[in-house]
Design a protein around this motif. Structure first.
Motif, PDB file in Angstrom:
ATOM      1  N   HIS A 285     -40.302 -10.394 -19.035  1.00 34.74           N
ATOM      2  CA  HIS A 285     -39.265 -10.758 -18.058  1.00 34.74           C
ATOM      3  C   HIS A 285     -39.296  -9.774 -16.887  1.00 34.74           C
ATOM      4  N   ARG A 286     -39.478  -8.500 -17.191  1.00 37.65           N
ATOM      5  CA  ARG A 286     -39.545  -7.501 -16.125  1.00 37.65           C
ATOM      6  C   ARG A 286     -40.773  -7.740 -15.243  1.00 37.65           C
TER       7      ARG A 286
ATOM      8  N   GLU B  69     -39.958 -10.374 -12.852  1.00 38.81           N
ATOM      9  CA  GLU B  69     -39.091  -9.872 -11.778  1.00 38.81           C
ATOM     10  C   GLU B  69     -39.895  -9.085 -10.749  1.00 38.81           C
TER      11      GLU B  69
ATOM     12  N   GLN C 237     -41.532 -11.648  -8.594  1.00 40.33           N
ATOM     13  CA  GLN C 237     -40.484 -12.249  -7.754  1.00 40.33           C
ATOM     14  C   GLN C 237     -40.130 -11.324  -6.584  1.00 40.33           C
ATOM     15  N   ASN C 238     -39.949 -10.047  -6.886  1.00 43.93           N
ATOM     16  CA  ASN C 238     -39.547  -9.074  -5.875  1.00 43.93           C
ATOM     17  C   ASN C 238     -40.584  -8.964  -4.770  1.00 43.93           C
TER      18      ASN C 238
ATOM     19  N   THR D  13     -37.332 -16.234  -2.372  1.00 42.83           N
ATOM     20  CA  THR D  13     -37.038 -15.766  -3.722  1.00 42.83           C
ATOM     21  C   THR D  13     -37.273 -16.899  -4.701  1.00 42.83           C
TER      22      THR D  13
ATOM     23  N   ILE E 209     -36.665 -17.558 -11.597  1.00 42.76           N
ATOM     24  CA  ILE E 209     -37.311 -17.217 -12.863  1.00 42.76           C
ATOM     25  C   ILE E 209     -36.628 -18.023 -13.958  1.00 42.76           C
TER      26      ILE E 209
END
Length: 748
Positions: free
Chosen positions: A50-51, A54, A57-58, A67, A70
């Motif tokens: 999950h991280r 992210e 995504q970032n 953006t 997720i």
């Protein structure tokens, strides 16, 4: 105005044509700030994945302004395309493999483990989206409202070096930055934190066992000394086994522990140990047999040991499968690749490869006596890493300085990239970094890097030593002409970014190494252009204003960059600054011994070309024993200085160096004598060392042994420095001769 509108309209038409291209050969992730994609993580995946989602995504948001949502795999939409993070259940990737591929409109970013998935995300961002991470606070992220990739993508990579460590605080203090470069966030991952290297003295402490059980320790000559352990003593084995068990119990998450020699070469030569080493052809014989016994007791753990100095040559006994051999290249000449300049080490690596598959390389990449000195070895990093890789070393620890050193950010960047892929183009990597990190100044810093490496190659017999000093190179790659050239490059670099405070600070930090080299050259009074002392119009001594300016710049740059250490002996920038200012004071003092003939009554060894005139040449020693110091090993200093005629004198001072880890200690005392016929000497006085050696003594220091007395007339001065002769029993070099190093004798 019409031409501008036409150009703008034409650009949009071209963009529309590109976007309208068939999805057969294009993957349109973002189109003019809009995206029909979501990021999908597999169901029941880990928090790490999950991280990783992210992170993607970032950075895509930073690049395009969009953006992406997720979602979990079971919640994915039918009306948008997907970027999948993590391997599908039917994909059996190896643990360290990363994979980036397209599936129609979808993109899959996968890895054989959670860590590999994270690495795959950063590889995608770097290789396909052109993100660059130069330093923790310096990255280059593209600004693209449209992101289009060519299809198909089928990118798969398995790094051959699976545990990669660059000993740099940039990575240790910034785990996210380490992740981006796919290196570890600590020096000894997986290890018991209190037993990482040189552990014999921790398992069997001298303070606890030596007086009651000297037989546990190494026999050296006819005496047991706590330098190493006696590895054929059964009680030693039991103590170490119990210590290892206790530490694994204390740190159950650790999978590796070091059972390894202390940091010296004073191994046991008792009959039992000597017999095993003789039959094995190397002192590594007793080590491997001992470590194998420990490893057999802990089959589900890894026992790490060193192949270092006296144990570097392979034994005949094969290490057990759970023994990790850490092979160290500390002796090697860094002026060229190891295969060319350190053949014995190269042969040892090949020998270990024949008897074990578990090799960890401990390599060295900076000058530990002078972190900030120029150290032109960047050209050796790639051939060395490729050599390690080709000989099946899957775990490489590149011991940089951890603390800032010459071109710290550049070196950290290049080493990390080469550990991930040893076949990268090294010159392109350096250019990529210098242009990206130093901006308009990059061209000049690249010129410096190229020239200093070109010049060391012209001196094939120069030994670039980890424990050397810039003064060794003042007749080669740091000669006065080249120092002026390098200095000129940095002048141009600073001018190029003078209006950009952030980049100017980086350039000033890069300049530290040349400022340091020039300061040391001036201390040595290299020539009229690089001299600490000038003669004023009245014939008096004065400090060169350029030296004062350069010292202040050096000190302030270090302070602003939080650079605190000069070397591994914990000698600080503050101490260097204070010592240098003190040296200026000493250099301007009247000295009736300056340039006068010195006659040695005892024999020096090796350093300063064994030239007695070092004691009166006006060149003042630095904090390394290579820097203008006259050394005496196991004997006293006795020198007579001829002042050429009777002169009125009232004080004498002599400087001495201490580097305790290299067996260099202050003298026990210094006694001064005078004479007028060079036959009959009268004692002037004795200066006793008021800081005798102890376990807590300062490792690296300079001390002046000063004596004042009533004015008298003398022609000859005798200086006697009393050597300790050998270290105390608790020192790692017990049983070996100790050194004293002396420099300028000042008589007034």
């Amino acid at each position: 105005m019409k031409a501008i509108v036409l150009k703008y309209t034409l650009a949009w038409c071209l963009a529309a044509i590109v976007v309208s291209c068939s999805n057969q050969d294009k993957l349109i992730l973002v189109n003019n700030g809009e995206a029909d994609y979501e990021i999908v993580v597999r169901d029941n995946t880990s928090e790490d994945n999950h991280r990783s989602a992210e992170i993607l995504q970032n950075y895509m948001q930073q690049i395009s302004g969009v953006t992406l949502a997720i979602v979990n795999e079971s919640e994915q939409s039918n009306d948008v395309a997907q970027i999948y993070i993590g391997s599908p259940s039917d994909e059996n990737l190896e643990e360290h493999t990363i994979q980036i591929q397209t599936d129609n409109k979808n993109l899959i970013i996968a890895g054989g483990s959670d860590l590999s998935v994270r690495q795959a995300v950063y590889e995608f961002l770097e290789v396909f989206l052109d993100c660059k991470w130069y330093a923790p606070e310096a990255e280059a992220i593209p600004d693209n409202r449209t992101i289009i990739l060519n299809k198909p993508i089928d990118y798969k990579y398995t790094p051959e070096i699976t545990t990669r460590t660059v000993h740099s605080r940039l990575f240790y203090e910034n785990p996210g930055f380490a992740d981006k470069h796919k290196v570890t966030t600590e020096a000894f991952p997986y290890y018991v934190p209190t037993a990482r290297v040189h552990t014999f003295h921790k398992f069997v402490p001298e303070e606890v066992f030596y007086k009651t059980h000297p037989e546990y320790f190494a026999l050296r000559g006819n005496k047991r000394l706590p330098t190493q352990l006696c590895l054929t003593n059964e009680a030693v084995y039991n103590i170490v086994k119990d210590s290892v068990a206790a530490l694994f119990s204390q740190f159950p998450e650790a999978s590796v522990i070091s059972v390894s020699q202390n940091d010296n070469q004073q191994h046991c030569t008792c009959e039992n140990c000597k017999a095993i080493d003789a039959s094995e052809g190397s002192p590594s014989g007793t080590m491997i047999q001992f470590v194998n016994k420990i490893a057999a007791d802990f089959p589900d753990k890894t026992i790490s040991t060193l192949a270092y100095q006296y144990t570097r040559k392979p034994s005949k006994t094969r290490p057990l499968d759970n023994v990790l051999i850490t092979l160290c290249s500390i002796e090697c000449d860094r002026s060229g690749p190891i295969e060319e300049k350190c053949i014995d080490f190269a042969n040892d690596l090949k020998g270990w490869k024949e008897i074990t598959e578990n090799i960890r390389i401990w390599d060295y990449t900076t000058q530990f006596t002078n972190f900030l000195a120029p150290f032109p070895n960047i050209h050796t990093l790639q051939p060395n890493i490729k050599f390690f890789r080709d000989n099946h070393a899957k775990w490489i620890f590149e011991q940089h300085s951890s603390n800032p050193s010459e071109l710290f950010e550049l070196r950290s960047y290049v080493m990390a990239k080469l550990l991930w892929n040893p076949d990268r183009n090294k010159n392109e990597l350096i250019t990529e970094f210098t242009n990206g990190y130093y901006k308009e100044a990059g061209i000049y810093i690249k010129q410096y890097v190229d020239l200093i490496h070109e010049k060391i190659k012209e001196h094939g017999d120069f030994f670039l030593f980890l424990y050397g000093d810039p003064s060794q190179a003042f007749s080669s790659f740091l000669n006065s002409e080249l120092l002026a050239t390098y200095d000129g490059y940095f002048n141009k670099a600073e001018e190029a970014v003078a209006q950009n405070a952030t980049v100017l600070k980086r350039v000033k930090e890069a300049r530290l190494s040349i400022d340091y080299a020039i300061l040391e050259a001036c201390k040595k009074n290299l020539n009229k252009d690089f001299s600490m002392i000038l003669i004023n119009a009245h014939g008096g001594k004065m400090i060169n204003p350029d030296v004062i300016k350069r010292l202040e710049r050096f000190y302030n740059t270090c302070k602003n960059a939080n650079i605190t250490l000069m070397n591994e002996m914990r000698f600080t920038v503050d101490e260097y600054y204070a010592n240098y200012k003190n040296t200026m004071t000493v250099a301007t003092q009247p000295n009736k011994a300056l340039g006068k003939k010195v006659i040695l009554l005892t024999k020096p060894k090796k350093y300063a070309n064994e030239d007695p005139q070092v004691l009166t040449d006006g060149a003042l020693g630095g904090n390394s024993f290579y820097a203008n110091w006259l050394g005496f090993e196991g004997n006293h200093l006795e020198a007579v200085i001829d002042l050429e005629e009777k002169q009125a004198i009232h004080s004498i001072s002599t400087a001495f160096l201490q580097v305790t880890n290299h067996v260099v200690f202050f003298p026990k005392s210094v006694t001064y004598y005078y004479s007028n016929d060079n036959k009959h000497f009268s004692k002037l006085g004795t200066v006793v060392n008021d800081a005798p050696l102890s376990k807590t003594s300062k490792i690296n220091d300079i001390k002046y042994f000063d004596l004042e007395f009533p004015v008298l007339e003398a022609r000859y001065i005798k200086v006697v420095g009393e050597n300790m002769n050998e270290p105390p029993y608790w020192h790692h070099a017990a049983g070996l001769p100790s050194w004293i190093f002396a420099d300028e004798v000042i008589v007034d």
